[in-house]
Design a protein around this motif. Structure first.
Motif, PDB file in Angstrom:
ATOM      1  N   THR A 134       0.790  -1.237   0.000  1.00 27.14           N
ATOM      2  CA  THR A 134       0.000   0.000   0.000  1.00 27.14           C
ATOM      3  C   THR A 134       0.819   1.282   0.000  1.00 27.14           C
ATOM      4  N   ASP A 135       2.143   1.197   0.141  1.00 29.49           N
ATOM      5  CA  ASP A 135       2.957   2.411   0.223  1.00 29.49           C
ATOM      6  C   ASP A 135       4.079   2.341  -0.808  1.00 29.49           C
ATOM      7  N   SER A 136       3.945   3.121  -1.869  1.00 35.63           N
ATOM      8  CA  SER A 136       4.924   3.054  -2.958  1.00 35.63           C
ATOM      9  C   SER A 136       6.292   3.595  -2.537  1.00 35.63           C
ATOM     10  N   ASN A 137       6.323   4.389  -1.478  1.00 36.69           N
ATOM     11  CA  ASN A 137       7.604   4.932  -1.013  1.00 36.69           C
ATOM     12  C   ASN A 137       8.369   3.953  -0.126  1.00 36.69           C
ATOM     13  N   PHE A 138       7.731   2.838   0.209  1.00 34.47           N
ATOM     14  CA  PHE A 138       8.378   1.857   1.084  1.00 34.47           C
ATOM     15  C   PHE A 138       9.223   0.900   0.243  1.00 34.47           C
ATOM     16  N   GLU A 139      10.481   0.769   0.612  1.00 32.87           N
ATOM     17  CA  GLU A 139      11.399  -0.096  -0.133  1.00 32.87           C
ATOM     18  C   GLU A 139      11.452  -1.479   0.512  1.00 32.87           C
ATOM     19  N   PRO A 140      11.000  -2.530  -0.184  1.00 34.52           N
ATOM     20  CA  PRO A 140      11.104  -3.890   0.381  1.00 34.52           C
ATOM     21  C   PRO A 140      12.560  -4.297   0.563  1.00 34.52           C
ATOM     22  N   ILE A 146     -12.156   1.735   1.285  1.00 25.11           N
ATOM     23  CA  ILE A 146     -10.701   1.861   1.437  1.00 25.11           C
ATOM     24  C   ILE A 146     -10.068   0.489   1.658  1.00 25.11           C
ATOM     25  N   ALA A 147     -10.678  -0.309   2.543  1.00 21.37           N
ATOM     26  CA  ALA A 147     -10.154  -1.655   2.829  1.00 21.37           C
ATOM     27  C   ALA A 147     -10.157  -2.522   1.573  1.00 21.37           C
ATOM     28  N   ALA A 148     -11.229  -2.427   0.769  1.00 22.35           N
ATOM     29  CA  ALA A 148     -11.310  -3.219  -0.468  1.00 22.35           C
ATOM     30  C   ALA A 148     -10.234  -2.800  -1.460  1.00 22.35           C
ATOM     31  N   LEU A 149     -10.004  -1.494  -1.585  1.00 20.87           N
ATOM     32  CA  LEU A 149      -8.979  -1.004  -2.513  1.00 20.87           C
ATOM     33  C   LEU A 149      -7.577  -1.404  -2.063  1.00 20.87           C
ATOM     34  N   LYS A 150      -7.353  -1.406  -0.760  1.00 14.52           N
ATOM     35  CA  LYS A 150      -6.053  -1.844  -0.238  1.00 14.52           C
ATOM     36  C   LYS A 150      -5.855  -3.340  -0.447  1.00 14.52           C
ATOM     37  N   CYS A 151      -6.909  -4.098  -0.156  1.00 11.88           N
ATOM     38  CA  CYS A 151      -6.832  -5.559  -0.207  1.00 11.88           C
ATOM     39  C   CYS A 151      -6.652  -6.049  -1.642  1.00 11.88           C
ATOM     40  N   HIS A 152      -7.260  -5.324  -2.590  1.00 13.78           N
ATOM     41  CA  HIS A 152      -7.239  -5.786  -3.988  1.00 13.78           C
ATOM     42  C   HIS A 152      -6.636  -4.720  -4.900  1.00 13.78           C
ATOM     43  N   LYS A 153      -5.431  -4.319  -4.546  1.00 12.67           N
ATOM     44  CA  LYS A 153      -4.705  -3.324  -5.329  1.00 12.67           C
ATOM     45  C   LYS A 153      -4.512  -3.795  -6.771  1.00 12.67           C
ATOM     46  N   TYR A 154      -4.454  -5.106  -6.981  1.00 15.90           N
ATOM     47  CA  TYR A 154      -4.157  -5.650  -8.304  1.00 15.90           C
ATOM     48  C   TYR A 154      -5.417  -6.130  -9.038  1.00 15.90           C
ATOM     49  N   ASP A 155      -6.582  -5.802  -8.519  1.00  8.64           N
ATOM     50  CA  ASP A 155      -7.843  -6.203  -9.144  1.00  8.64           C
ATOM     51  C   ASP A 155      -8.465  -4.970  -9.804  1.00  8.64           C
ATOM     52  N   LYS A 156      -8.428  -4.948 -11.128  1.00  9.16           N
ATOM     53  CA  LYS A 156      -8.858  -3.753 -11.858  1.00  9.16           C
ATOM     54  C   LYS A 156     -10.323  -3.413 -11.605  1.00  9.16           C
ATOM     55  N   SER A 157     -11.210  -4.431 -11.562  1.00  6.94           N
ATOM     56  CA  SER A 157     -12.637  -4.146 -11.391  1.00  6.94           C
ATOM     57  C   SER A 157     -12.913  -3.481 -10.043  1.00  6.94           C
ATOM     58  N   ASN A 206      -2.420   4.785  -5.069  1.00  6.75           N
ATOM     59  CA  ASN A 206      -2.041   3.386  -5.316  1.00  6.75           C
ATOM     60  C   ASN A 206      -2.659   2.890  -6.622  1.00  6.75           C
ATOM     61  N   GLY A 207      -3.950   3.190  -6.802  1.00  4.56           N
ATOM     62  CA  GLY A 207      -4.648   2.768  -8.017  1.00  4.56           C
ATOM     63  C   GLY A 207      -4.065   3.407  -9.261  1.00  4.56           C
ATOM     64  N   MET A 208      -3.725   4.690  -9.166  1.00  3.11           N
ATOM     65  CA  MET A 208      -3.136   5.389 -10.313  1.00  3.11           C
ATOM     66  C   MET A 208      -1.779   4.806 -10.678  1.00  3.11           C
ATOM     67  N   GLU A 209      -1.020   4.409  -9.663  1.00  7.32           N
ATOM     68  CA  GLU A 209       0.298   3.803  -9.916  1.00  7.32           C
ATOM     69  C   GLU A 209       0.167   2.445 -10.588  1.00  7.32           C
ATOM     70  N   GLN A 210      -0.799   1.672 -10.121  1.00  5.98           N
ATOM     71  CA  GLN A 210      -0.916   0.288 -10.578  1.00  5.98           C
ATOM     72  C   GLN A 210      -1.540   0.196 -11.969  1.00  5.98           C
ATOM     73  N   TYR A 211      -2.477   1.119 -12.289  1.00  5.28           N
ATOM     74  CA  TYR A 211      -3.227   1.009 -13.538  1.00  5.28           C
ATOM     75  C   TYR A 211      -3.088   2.278 -14.369  1.00  5.28           C
ATOM     76  N   GLN A 212      -2.551   2.117 -15.571  1.00 11.95           N
ATOM     77  CA  GLN A 212      -2.462   3.242 -16.497  1.00 11.95           C
ATOM     78  C   GLN A 212      -3.733   3.325 -17.356  1.00 11.95           C
ATOM     79  N   GLU A 213      -4.666   2.429 -17.094  1.00 14.08           N
ATOM     80  CA  GLU A 213      -5.905   2.363 -17.858  1.00 14.08           C
ATOM     81  C   GLU A 213      -6.758   3.614 -17.598  1.00 14.08           C
TER      82      GLU A 213
END
Length: 756
Positions: free
Chosen positions: A63-69, A406-417, A452-459
């Protein structure tokens, strides 16, 4: 004053955990051999802290693009003498076989792996290391964990484990050696999405003590094996499992069931008709039931009480008043009843405290809450219904609705629908109607999931929804905590080749708002991201199309804002052919007043930079500025800004005026005439944060006309907007400088009159 919705602060434990994870090398770790991250030898962490570290780490990664794994993060928990893991939740493809292997010496009680598609049968081998302690295991959606990578056997050479880490598990190489033999403490098991090739009955046979079993989306050739737990099983989930009379007969033998889920994804594909007889059998035989889900099934017409026979009065949860015949036999109301996508959710009296359905807001929110984690396909539809409620009606449970989306968007960051419907719902849930009830913290959470959504999807749809929702916030104030990130995302939308006109317009509007009224260092940072060049590219494209629209005007306005008191950005404007585009726009769009005002405002910023003024001192540019002194566009604004540009140029003295035409004196005369023609009580379409560029033109005798323009500007602003600009004039020492104007012999009488 009451706290606003969602304003509870994070616990100290949460704050400390996040701080440590962002600063591992400064808190609990050091850089070891081959730059490997290692735990300090004096660190000993109990399970409460270790669990929190791992689970929060996973949340930050997703959920945090600034966090480095950290490549070797899980190795920090390899030694049970210094760390203890008991409850671990890992999700998505980010988790690899070697991460689980790193913690194989731990003794977890709960291990939840959700949608971990990068795991192969190597991780099954690791699971056997936990067999003596595991009480709860979830392998939901781990579709490759029962397959080998590259056909390798389950036992692998640990020295070469990482060689095929990136290769996907082969769907052909099914693992046949794994068994739940020895998992004697296992009580709760989720095998949702178990591949069809795996024999569920054989796999589960060794588990004698299960009390909870989830077989969502699992093909069951036979059902009799379920009866081995008939005296123990308290929870059984058979979502999207093909129902039959045989299966129902087996299920009703499980007399200790408290939770039963036999739901289906949608009525459109349901082949099983939920009859009154089936529902009655479930209610009569499963007397301990407190939770039941029969969503998505076709219901027999004889299940419900005819409308004219229904109990009178307000909707009731008492079983005796139930509008659904079989549920009249319940001893007490159910705690939960899933009726989503069925006709039963529309009846009046439903004997349950919490019902999922689509009849009203409460049922829809219950559906989002119940189905988000493991059934995004249902959550997506429920969020879509919430979107309609917020758009057409009124959302009465705002805090809950926002938190669930918010919880749904966090949980399914990779689910476009989910990202599409969730961002659309947030647009209506954050608009002016609901704004006053929302806390800063809650609104920041909304912003985070949108980015997060804008980062993940260029659609286009996701991008448009997210940008439109960001327009509901006070800009730049509410976006400053993510200032750099949001600017980068918007500039990406405006890259050449992105042709969607509507999203381009919104993105340019946001860019313009973001560089208005912010600190100079922020403008400089955005300039270095390529902001100036991107805006000029947009302008050039519009010129090619011979189109002056909102995108064109917003782009010039954004350049005006970003060059304010930022010499580096002014230099970039000149370097990127900004002046050529200015001239082309003037020629192509001679009647566009708003455009002219924005362009001249920008050139006023450029002219304030002494080192850049020589680039404006050409016959062509001076003639253009001089001609614009006569402009009546946008009141006095275009004429005023043109005069401001020339005032700064005149301030450099006659010695820099090397051109023969136009003559310096001729231009100054035109400036005097223009200033005299302006109404000093004019209301202005301009906003000054500082008077410093104007004040520097006051105590001088090089160019009396520049001094006159500056004095007129101050007189107009403090007369028309005294509460705003009088304090600024006093604060920046303007009164003292005006007194010096009165002392100078070179100051014109008209100038002195205004200065007084």
């Amino acid at each position: 004053m009451a706290a606003k919705a969602g304003d509870n602060p994070d616990s100290l434990m949460t704050l400390a955990t996040i701080f440590c994870l962002r600063n591992l090398r400064k808190t609990m770790c050091y850089q070891g051999f081959r730059s490997k991250l290692s735990l300090r030898s004096d660190i000993f962490l109990p399970s409460e802290i270790c669990d929190k570290l791992v689970n929060t780490y996973m949340e930050l990664v997703h959920t945090d693009s600034n966090f480095e794994p950290e490549e070797s993060f899980f190795q920090l928990f390899s030694d049970p003498r210094s760390t203890r893991l008991t409850r671990v939740q890992l999700r998505e493809d980010f988790v690899r076989d070697r991460d689980l292997e790193a913690i194989k010496r731990q003794d977890p009680i709960e291990l939840h792996l959700t949608y971990c598609n990068s795991l192969s049968s190597r991780s099954l081998k690791t699971l056997t290391c936990f067999r003596e302690t595991l009480v709860s295991l979830c392998l939901f959606g781990c579709s490759h964990i029962f397959y080998r990578k590259g056909g390798a056997p389950l036992a692998c050479n640990e020295d070469t484990e990482d060689e095929d880490e990136e290769s996907p598990a082969s769907r052909q190489a099914l693992e046949t050696d794994f068994s739940f033999e020895g998992f004697n403490r296992l009580r709760l098991l989720n095998l949702g999405g178990l591949p069809d090739e795996v024999d569920a009955e054989s796999l589960l046979r060794p588990l004698k003590s299960l009390i909870s079993l989830d077989l969502s989306n699992v093909q069951l050739p036979g059902t009799a094996f379920l009866t081995q737990w008939k005296d123990r099983l308290a929870s059984l989930v058979l979502y999207n499992v093909n129902l039959s009379e045989e299966l129902i007969s087996t299920v009703v033998e499980l007399s200790n069931l408290r939770h039963l889920d036999v739901s289906w994804e949608t009525r459109r594909t349901s082949k099983f008709k939920m009859s009154r007889k089936v529902l009655t059998a479930i209610v009569q035989r499963l007397v301990n039931l407190v939770s039941l889900d029969v969503s998505g099934h076709i219901m027999s017409d004889n299940c419900t009480v005819p409308h004219f026979e229904e109990a009178m009065g307000r909707p009731s949860i008492e079983p005796c008043k139930s509008s659904i015949y079989p549920f009249q036999e319940l001893k007490r109301p159910l705690q939960f009843l899933g009726l989503y996508d069925t006709t039963l959710c529309n009846v009046t009296h439903i004997p349950a405290h919490k019902v999922t359905g689509s009849k009203n807001e409460d049922q829809v929110l219950n559906a989002i809450e119940a189905y988000t984690e493991f059934r995004p396909e249902l959550a997506h539809r429920a969020i879509n219904q919430l979107f309609d409620i917020a758009r057409i009606q009124h959302c009465s449970q705002l805090l809950r609705a926002l938190q669930l989306v918010i919880a749904a968007l966090k949980c399914h960051k990779y689910d476009k629908s989910i990202q599409v419907t969730g961002s659309a719902a947030l647009f209506y849930l954050t608009n002016t109607e609901y704004r006053s009830d929302q806390s800063v913290r809650l609104r920041r959470e909304v912003i985070q999931v949108l980015l997060n959504g804008m980062e993940q999807y260029q659609e286009v749809t996701v991008q448009r929804n997210c940008c439109l929702t960001l327009c509901n916030f006070s800009i730049p104030e509410e976006l400053e905590f993510q200032y750099s990130r949001v600017n980068q995302l918007l500039l990406k939308i405006l890259e050449p080749g992105r042709q969607d006109e509507s999203i381009q317009r919104i993105a340019v509007h946001l860019c313009n708002a973001l560089v208005c009224q912010v600190a100079n260092h922020q403008k400089e940072a955005v300039g270095k991201m390529g902001f100036v060049k991107r805006m000029l590219n947009l302008i050039q494209k519009k010129l090619q199309d011979r189109l002056c629209d909102q995108v064109m005007e917003f782009a010039w306005s954004a350049l005006w804002n970003i060059t304010d008191e930022t010499p580096d950005n002014c230099q970039m404007f000149l370097n990127c052919r900004g002046m050529s585009l200015f001239l082309e726009c003037l020629q192509e769009f001679p009647d566009k007043q708003e455009l002219h005002r924005n362009m001249l405002g920008l050139l006023g910023n450029v002219a304030e930079v002494r080192a850049l003024r020589p680039q404006l001192l050409t016959p062509q540019f001076i003639s253009v500025f001089s001609n614009l002194l006569d402009s009546k566009a946008d009141g006095i604004e275009v004429s005023y800004n043109a005069c401001g540009v020339l005032s700064h140029i005149m301030f450099d003295g006659p010695e820099v005026w090397s051109m023969e035409e136009p003559l310096r004196d001729t231009v100054m005369d035109k400036m005097w005439d223009a200033i005299q023609s302006w109404d000093v009580t004019s209301r202005r379409n301009i906003n000054y944060r500082s008077f410093e560029p104007i004040l520097r033109l006051l105590p001088q005798s090089i160019a009396p006309v520049s001094q006159h323009w500056a004095t007129w500007a101050l007189f107009n602003l403090v007369s028309v907007y005294p509460s705003k600009y009088c304090p600024l004039l006093i604060k920046e020492g303007g009164v003292i400088l005006l007194e010096k104007v009165l002392e100078l012999d070179s100051s014109k009488p008209e100038t002195k009159d205004m200065a007084r």
